[in-house]
Design a protein around this motif. Structure first.
Motif, PDB file in Angstrom:
ATOM      1  N   HIS A  43       0.956  -1.299  -0.182  1.00  0.00           N
ATOM      2  CA  HIS A  43       0.060  -0.094   0.136  1.00  0.00           C
ATOM      3  C   HIS A  43       0.620   1.502   0.234  1.00  0.00           C
ATOM      4  O   HIS A  43       2.171   1.029   0.261  1.00  0.00           O
ATOM      5  N   GLN A  72      -8.474   5.612   3.330  1.00  0.00           N
ATOM      6  CA  GLN A  72      -8.651   5.079   4.638  1.00  0.00           C
ATOM      7  C   GLN A  72      -7.679   5.767   5.914  1.00  0.00           C
ATOM      8  O   GLN A  72      -6.144   5.872   5.598  1.00  0.00           O
ATOM      9  N   LEU A 127     -12.705  -2.273   8.950  1.00  0.00           N
ATOM     10  CA  LEU A 127     -11.732  -1.106   9.269  1.00  0.00           C
ATOM     11  C   LEU A 127     -10.810  -2.001  10.792  1.00  0.00           C
ATOM     12  O   LEU A 127      -9.976  -1.958  11.429  1.00  0.00           O
ATOM     13  N   VAL A 130     -10.653  -5.650  11.168  1.00  0.00           N
ATOM     14  CA  VAL A 130      -9.087  -5.828  10.052  1.00  0.00           C
ATOM     15  C   VAL A 130      -8.379  -5.361  11.642  1.00  0.00           C
ATOM     16  O   VAL A 130      -7.099  -6.083  11.998  1.00  0.00           O
ATOM     17  N   LEU A 251      -5.984  -5.392   4.304  1.00  0.00           N
ATOM     18  CA  LEU A 251      -6.348  -4.942   3.904  1.00  0.00           C
ATOM     19  C   LEU A 251      -6.448  -4.883   2.316  1.00  0.00           C
ATOM     20  O   LEU A 251      -4.916  -5.666   1.721  1.00  0.00           O
TER      21      LEU A 251
END
Length: 251
Positions: A43, A72, A127, A130, A251
């Protein structure tokens, strides 16, 4: 394909641990803050220190939104345990965030954010799940990393993960009386700290998913200052690095 994710840390030790995981980070300065842009777990990541308190955190979050346009936002930091059973070394994954010191009554109900019609900003459900999974991994892993003296000092033999409300305010809650008053007023709140509700509100304004995880460094009572620096160095920073890396991997 990876996402653009902002990771906001509350303390220098945690930010350093995250930056150590980003081999290609590049530093820029804006709004009096250092922003570190790089990659982690596939990411594009922007890492930044929030600053202490609601105004500093909101300024940081706004600068992140305007300059990075994240998809995010994750927040990691330490907090005082408020609810019964939330102990030093535990982790709280926030499900909602409110300002415990916001009171515009009689114009608005206590804790309600003027103009918003709400007192609590919810965390993003996906989220949060996670972060919860990443935190469960961290509490299993960390005691194996630490020496016996550190485990004894902080009582970390069987740390737990909690999910629930986090209360934010512009004061460091460090007396048993203050802690008891907050428990009475906000029985759903698991932990107390100084930034998350402000960041959550900015994220809501921009329509960006937000979630936060807090390591319990103290019980927000008369002993809240004891060995705080040692806890950051020996416990909190390890939790932060492990949780962020694991979460980004999921993610």
């Amino acid at each position: 394909m990876g996402q653009r994710i902002a990771v906001i840390s509350a303390v220098h030790e945690e930010l350093a641990e995250i930056l150590a995981l980003m081999p290609d980070e590049q530093r820029t300065v804006a709004a009096g803050r250092e922003f570190w842009r790089g990659h982690l777990q596939g990411h594009e990541v922007l890492a930044v220190l929030s600053g202490i308190g609601k105004v500093a955190a909101a300024t940081t979050a706004t600068a992140v939104m305007e300059r990075f346009q994240p998809q995010q936002v994750l927040f990691t930091g330490v907090a005082g345990g408020l609810a019964s059973g939330v102990e030093v070394g535990d982790i709280v994954v926030g499900t909602a965030f409110l300002q415990h010191d916001l009171d515009a009554s009689p114009l608005f109900p206590r804790w309600e954010v003027p103009g918003r019609g709400v007192s609590r900003f919810p965390a993003d459900l996906a989220l949060t799940q996670v972060l919860h999974e990443a935190a469960r991994d961290a509490v299993t892993w960390l005691p194996k990393l630490l020496d016996a003296d550190t485990l004894r000092l902080f009582g970390l033999h069987a740390p737990s993960v909690h999910r629930g409300e986090i209360a934010t305010g512009d004061r460091f809650v460090a007396t048993a009386a203050e802690s008891a008053a907050l428990r009475a007023a906000l029985p759903e709140a698991l932990a107390v700290e100084m930034e998350c509700a402000a960041v959550a509100q900015v994220c809501a304004d921009y329509g960006v998913p937000f979630a936060a995880v807090r390591t319990i460094s103290d019980r927000a009572d008369d002993a809240a200052h004891v060995d705080f620096s040692r806890f950051l160095q020996q416990v909190a920073r390890h939790y932060s690095g492990r949780i962020v890396r694991k979460a980004l991997n999921l993610l």
